[in-house]
Design a protein around this motif. Structure first.
Motif, PDB file in Angstrom:
ATOM      1  N   PHE A  84     -10.316  17.761   5.530  1.00 22.25           N
ATOM      2  CA  PHE A  84     -10.822  16.898   6.583  1.00 22.25           C
ATOM      3  C   PHE A  84     -10.772  15.447   6.140  1.00 22.25           C
ATOM      4  CE2 PHE A  84     -14.402  18.035   3.923  1.00 22.25           C
ATOM      5  CZ  PHE A  84     -15.229  16.916   3.879  1.00 22.25           C
ATOM      6  N   ALA A  85     -10.971  14.557   7.107  1.00 20.62           N
ATOM      7  CA  ALA A  85     -11.071  13.134   6.822  1.00 20.62           C
ATOM      8  C   ALA A  85     -12.358  12.621   7.458  1.00 20.62           C
ATOM      9  CB  ALA A  85      -9.871  12.371   7.375  1.00 20.62           C
ATOM     10  N   VAL A  86     -12.873  11.544   6.885  1.00 21.46           N
ATOM     11  CA  VAL A  86     -14.036  10.867   7.448  1.00 21.46           C
ATOM     12  C   VAL A  86     -13.643   9.405   7.638  1.00 21.46           C
ATOM     13  CG1 VAL A  86     -16.465  10.270   7.163  1.00 21.46           C
ATOM     14  CG2 VAL A  86     -15.615  12.450   6.257  1.00 21.46           C
ATOM     15  N   ASN A  87     -13.741   8.933   8.878  1.00 24.47           N
ATOM     16  CA  ASN A  87     -13.443   7.558   9.239  1.00 24.47           C
ATOM     17  C   ASN A  87     -14.758   6.814   9.398  1.00 24.47           C
ATOM     18  OD1 ASN A  87     -10.359   7.621  10.192  1.00 24.47           O
ATOM     19  ND2 ASN A  87     -11.344   9.535  10.789  1.00 24.47           N
ATOM     20  N   ILE A  88     -14.956   5.738   8.649  1.00 24.29           N
ATOM     21  CA  ILE A  88     -16.181   4.937   8.726  1.00 24.29           C
ATOM     22  C   ILE A  88     -15.923   3.832   9.749  1.00 24.29           C
ATOM     23  CG2 ILE A  88     -17.773   3.465   7.448  1.00 24.29           C
ATOM     24  CD1 ILE A  88     -16.937   5.152   4.931  1.00 24.29           C
ATOM     25  N   LEU A  89     -16.695   3.853  10.837  1.00 23.30           N
ATOM     26  CA  LEU A  89     -16.412   2.996  11.979  1.00 23.30           C
ATOM     27  C   LEU A  89     -16.994   1.598  11.860  1.00 23.30           C
ATOM     28  CD1 LEU A  89     -16.858   5.416  15.008  1.00 23.30           C
ATOM     29  CD2 LEU A  89     -14.856   5.035  13.552  1.00 23.30           C
ATOM     30  N   GLY A  90     -16.257   0.664  12.445  1.00 20.48           N
ATOM     31  CA  GLY A  90     -16.706  -0.716  12.572  1.00 20.48           C
ATOM     32  C   GLY A  90     -17.435  -0.910  13.897  1.00 20.48           C
ATOM     33  N   GLY A 120      -3.372  11.736   7.842  1.00 21.81           N
ATOM     34  CA  GLY A 120      -3.604  11.491   6.427  1.00 21.81           C
ATOM     35  C   GLY A 120      -2.545  12.177   5.581  1.00 21.81           C
ATOM     36  N   THR A 121      -2.151  11.529   4.514  1.00 21.99           N
ATOM     37  CA  THR A 121      -1.105  12.042   3.634  1.00 21.99           C
ATOM     38  C   THR A 121      -1.457  13.398   3.037  1.00 21.99           C
ATOM     39  OG1 THR A 121      -0.549   9.772   3.047  1.00 21.99           O
ATOM     40  CG2 THR A 121       0.258  11.491   1.575  1.00 21.99           C
ATOM     41  N   HIS A 122      -2.724  13.601   2.664  1.00 22.01           N
ATOM     42  CA  HIS A 122      -3.138  14.814   1.959  1.00 22.01           C
ATOM     43  C   HIS A 122      -3.714  15.888   2.868  1.00 22.01           C
ATOM     44  CE1 HIS A 122      -2.524  12.810  -1.880  1.00 22.01           C
ATOM     45  NE2 HIS A 122      -3.119  11.753  -1.340  1.00 22.01           N
ATOM     46  N   THR A 123      -4.165  15.493   4.061  1.00 17.90           N
ATOM     47  CA  THR A 123      -4.882  16.438   4.915  1.00 17.90           C
ATOM     48  C   THR A 123      -4.245  16.634   6.280  1.00 17.90           C
ATOM     49  OG1 THR A 123      -6.267  14.695   5.861  1.00 17.90           O
ATOM     50  CG2 THR A 123      -7.088  15.808   3.861  1.00 17.90           C
ATOM     51  N   GLY A 124      -3.452  15.675   6.710  1.00 21.19           N
ATOM     52  CA  GLY A 124      -2.940  15.701   8.070  1.00 21.19           C
ATOM     53  C   GLY A 124      -4.002  15.337   9.099  1.00 21.19           C
ATOM     54  N   ALA A 125      -5.213  15.095   8.643  1.00 23.32           N
ATOM     55  CA  ALA A 125      -6.318  14.761   9.539  1.00 23.32           C
ATOM     56  C   ALA A 125      -6.150  13.339  10.058  1.00 23.32           C
ATOM     57  CB  ALA A 125      -7.653  14.895   8.804  1.00 23.32           C
ATOM     58  N   ALA A 133     -13.094   2.018   6.739  1.00 25.42           N
ATOM     59  CA  ALA A 133     -12.700   2.767   5.547  1.00 25.42           C
ATOM     60  C   ALA A 133     -12.520   4.229   5.944  1.00 25.42           C
ATOM     61  CB  ALA A 133     -13.753   2.636   4.447  1.00 25.42           C
ATOM     62  N   TRP A 134     -11.925   4.987   5.056  1.00 25.26           N
ATOM     63  CA  TRP A 134     -11.726   6.405   5.308  1.00 25.26           C
ATOM     64  C   TRP A 134     -11.590   7.148   3.983  1.00 25.26           C
ATOM     65  CZ3 TRP A 134      -7.280   7.675   2.929  1.00 25.26           C
ATOM     66  CH2 TRP A 134      -6.319   6.668   2.781  1.00 25.26           C
ATOM     67  N   VAL A 135     -11.888   8.435   4.038  1.00 25.07           N
ATOM     68  CA  VAL A 135     -11.658   9.327   2.893  1.00 25.07           C
ATOM     69  C   VAL A 135     -10.984  10.592   3.414  1.00 25.07           C
ATOM     70  CG1 VAL A 135     -13.534   8.498   1.421  1.00 25.07           C
ATOM     71  CG2 VAL A 135     -14.004  10.318   3.041  1.00 25.07           C
ATOM     72  N   GLU A 136     -10.067  11.111   2.626  1.00 24.74           N
ATOM     73  CA  GLU A 136      -9.459  12.414   2.893  1.00 24.74           C
ATOM     74  C   GLU A 136     -10.026  13.385   1.869  1.00 24.74           C
ATOM     75  OE1 GLU A 136      -5.192  12.855   4.184  1.00 24.74           O
ATOM     76  OE2 GLU A 136      -5.115  10.996   2.999  1.00 24.74           O
ATOM     77  N   VAL A 155     -12.908  14.283  -2.749  1.00 22.74           N
ATOM     78  CA  VAL A 155     -12.102  13.193  -2.181  1.00 22.74           C
ATOM     79  C   VAL A 155     -10.724  13.196  -2.828  1.00 22.74           C
ATOM     80  CG1 VAL A 155     -11.919  10.696  -1.858  1.00 22.74           C
ATOM     81  CG2 VAL A 155     -14.161  11.826  -1.652  1.00 22.74           C
ATOM     82  N   LEU A 156      -9.687  13.328  -1.987  1.00 23.08           N
ATOM     83  CA  LEU A 156      -8.303  13.325  -2.449  1.00 23.08           C
ATOM     84  C   LEU A 156      -7.703  11.929  -2.383  1.00 23.08           C
ATOM     85  CD1 LEU A 156      -7.152  16.482  -0.459  1.00 23.08           C
ATOM     86  CD2 LEU A 156      -7.856  16.377  -2.870  1.00 23.08           C
ATOM     87  N   GLU A 157      -8.168  11.132  -1.426  1.00 21.24           N
ATOM     88  CA  GLU A 157      -7.672   9.776  -1.216  1.00 21.24           C
ATOM     89  C   GLU A 157      -8.751   9.001  -0.490  1.00 21.24           C
ATOM     90  OE1 GLU A 157      -5.625   6.827  -1.905  1.00 21.24           O
ATOM     91  OE2 GLU A 157      -4.239   8.514  -2.051  1.00 21.24           O
ATOM     92  N   ALA A 158      -8.815   7.717  -0.733  1.00 26.50           N
ATOM     93  CA  ALA A 158      -9.780   6.845  -0.058  1.00 26.50           C
ATOM     94  C   ALA A 158      -9.114   5.510   0.198  1.00 26.50           C
ATOM     95  CB  ALA A 158     -11.032   6.656  -0.916  1.00 26.50           C
TER      96      ALA A 158
END
Length: 182
Positions: A84-90, A120-125, A133-136, A155-158
């Protein structure tokens, strides 16, 4: 002292356990300011959900958690996907937060119509354009408790996205932090 008085009296003894109902807990927790995120899963499980139950867990190994209700579509999507990915919103992304919080929106790929994102490169999410910001993550562990599951992801990527103010949620409303007066 009756129970109503004890509830309002901060000096009342905390030793006697009391049952707190969902409404009361929601009312009290609304006073805690949180950031706003959109959790996403990709590929055949394509789905998104607005959430504020998100936190870092550990820097080593890098990990985060999110809490998702058992009845939410995201619960099964995240369980099945395992990534999964988490997108931190503005602050400017309040409409996006409202969209992905709407239980009546169209699901599947159509929920992303008109929304700029890339996989996302690692998750496709979906990683949402304009996010601060975001984390995969790869799903590492899950703990069911009450009506929610706490999902822990390694976390695979941030990455950092656009600059700007954070979107916050407090007292049942979206907002932005007040500028510092220091």
């Amino acid at each position: 002292m009756n129970s109503a008085s004890a509830e309002l009296d901060p000096s009342a003894s905390p030793s006697a356990p009391r049952w707190v109902g969902p409404g009361r807990l929601r009312e009290v927790m609304s006073r805690f300011t949180t950031g706003v995120t959109v959790i996403t899963v990709g590929q055949e499980h394509l789905h998104a959900m607005t959430a504020n139950a998100f936190s870092s867990v550990s820097l080593d190994p890098p990990s985060v958690l999110c809490s998702v209700g058992h009845g939410a579509v995201m619960h099964q999507a995240l369980t099945d996907s395992g990534r999964f990915a988490v997108n931190i919103l503005g602050a400017e992304q309040e409409p996006l937060a409202r969209h992905f919080a709407d239980k009546n929106r169209t699901l599947g790929a159509a929920q992303f119509d008109g929304i700029e994102w890339w996989p996302g490169t690692h998750t496709g999410a979906p990683l949402l354009a304009g996010s601060l910001a975001w984390v995969e993550c790869e799903l590492t562990d899950a703990h069911s408790f009450g009506d929610h599951t706490i999902f822990i992801g390694t976390v695979l990527e941030a990455g950092r996205g656009s600059d700007g103010h954070e979107l916050i949620f407090v007292n049942g409303s979206f907002g932005r932090p007040e500028p510092s007066t220091r």
